[in-house]
Design a protein around this motif. Structure first.
Motif, PDB file in Angstrom:
ATOM      1  N   ARG A 164      28.479 -17.811  28.795  1.00 38.40           N
ATOM      2  CA  ARG A 164      27.622 -16.628  28.780  1.00 38.40           C
ATOM      3  C   ARG A 164      28.539 -15.482  28.378  1.00 38.40           C
ATOM      4  O   ARG A 164      29.533 -15.214  29.048  1.00 38.40           O
ATOM      5  CB  ARG A 164      27.023 -16.405  30.166  1.00 38.40           C
ATOM      6  CG  ARG A 164      26.261 -15.135  30.341  1.00 38.40           C
ATOM      7  CD  ARG A 164      24.847 -15.123  29.830  1.00 38.40           C
ATOM      8  NE  ARG A 164      24.086 -16.312  30.137  1.00 38.40           N
ATOM      9  CZ  ARG A 164      23.089 -16.730  29.354  1.00 38.40           C
ATOM     10  NH1 ARG A 164      22.760 -16.070  28.268  1.00 38.40           N
ATOM     11  NH2 ARG A 164      22.424 -17.814  29.670  1.00 38.40           N
ATOM     12  N   SER A 196      29.049 -11.393  26.949  1.00 41.07           N
ATOM     13  CA  SER A 196      28.460 -10.054  26.879  1.00 41.07           C
ATOM     14  C   SER A 196      29.450  -9.114  26.223  1.00 41.07           C
ATOM     15  O   SER A 196      30.663  -9.280  26.354  1.00 41.07           O
ATOM     16  CB  SER A 196      28.159  -9.513  28.277  1.00 41.07           C
ATOM     17  OG  SER A 196      27.217 -10.304  28.932  1.00 41.07           O
ATOM     18  N   VAL A 199      30.229  -5.067  26.380  1.00 42.31           N
ATOM     19  CA  VAL A 199      29.958  -3.945  27.274  1.00 42.31           C
ATOM     20  C   VAL A 199      30.653  -2.704  26.720  1.00 42.31           C
ATOM     21  O   VAL A 199      31.805  -2.780  26.285  1.00 42.31           O
ATOM     22  CB  VAL A 199      30.482  -4.258  28.701  1.00 42.31           C
ATOM     23  CG1 VAL A 199      30.193  -3.113  29.649  1.00 42.31           C
ATOM     24  CG2 VAL A 199      29.879  -5.567  29.212  1.00 42.31           C
ATOM     25  N   GLU A 257      25.753  -2.917  29.074  1.00 39.78           N
ATOM     26  CA  GLU A 257      25.785  -4.167  28.324  1.00 39.78           C
ATOM     27  C   GLU A 257      24.991  -3.952  27.037  1.00 39.78           C
ATOM     28  O   GLU A 257      23.810  -3.626  27.081  1.00 39.78           O
ATOM     29  CB  GLU A 257      25.181  -5.290  29.173  1.00 39.78           C
ATOM     30  CG  GLU A 257      25.307  -6.651  28.573  1.00 39.78           C
ATOM     31  CD  GLU A 257      24.750  -7.735  29.491  1.00 39.78           C
ATOM     32  OE1 GLU A 257      25.244  -8.856  29.402  1.00 39.78           O
ATOM     33  OE2 GLU A 257      23.807  -7.457  30.285  1.00 39.78           O
ATOM     34  N   SER A 264      24.178  -9.686  24.744  1.00 38.88           N
ATOM     35  CA  SER A 264      24.440 -10.866  25.564  1.00 38.88           C
ATOM     36  C   SER A 264      23.957 -12.099  24.818  1.00 38.88           C
ATOM     37  O   SER A 264      23.089 -12.019  23.952  1.00 38.88           O
ATOM     38  CB  SER A 264      23.756 -10.770  26.933  1.00 38.88           C
ATOM     39  OG  SER A 264      22.358 -10.889  26.785  1.00 38.88           O
TER      40      SER A 264
END
Length: 153
Positions: free
Chosen positions: A121, A123, A125, A131, A134
């Motif tokens: 997973r 992301s 940022v 965020e 994603s």
């Protein structure tokens, strides 16, 4: 994301990268490379009339930035397998500084026993903690016995 052989990668491992600032030249270079010259990315007057109020970076550039920031050890990372559940959650503006955050969520050894599909997973940022992107990134990763020697002799 991929820091070694699949046998050593554990579900739940988390990593955060160093930051990268998104500059006008970075966006312009990507536009020329990909031929994606949409005025939202390149024309300040056009972008001022949009919901964003100013130019933003390409979504594909932000995916590439995330992949460029994370570790993908070339001895073990054999190929990019899939990208799922991608969400662009907030715009990335020129001058924003972003970092990547990743967590291993699955390691599935393949039937050959030589490789595994490793899912992370990931992301991106920004400097405010927002965020902006994603997704679920999956890679084909070699085991210890099938690493590629990257030393130059």
């Amino acid at each position: 994301m991929i820091s070694g052989a699949f046998e050593d990668i554990r579900v739940g491992e988390k990593k955060i990268t160093e930051p990268r600032t998104i500059t006008e030249s970075y966006v312009n270079d990507f536009a020329m490379l990909t031929m994606d010259t949409h005025p939202l990315h390149l024309d300040p007057d056009y972008a001022a009339k949009t919901r964003f109020g100013r130019r933003i970076a390409h979504g594909a550039l932000m995916i590439s930035t995330l992949l460029g920031l994370v570790e993908l050890d070339p001895r073990y990372m054999q190929c990019f397998y899939s990208l799922d559940e991608v969400r662009f959650l907030a715009p990335t503006y020129f001058g924003d500084t972003v970092y990547a955050s990743s967590e291993i969520v699955d390691v599935q050894t393949r039937s050959d026993g030589k490789t595994a599909l490793v899912s992370c997973r990931g992301s991106l940022v920004n400097q405010s903690g927002t965020e902006v992107l994603s997704g679920l990134f999956t890679f084909l990763v070699a085991g210890h016995s099938h690493a590629i020697n990257t030393s130059v002799e």
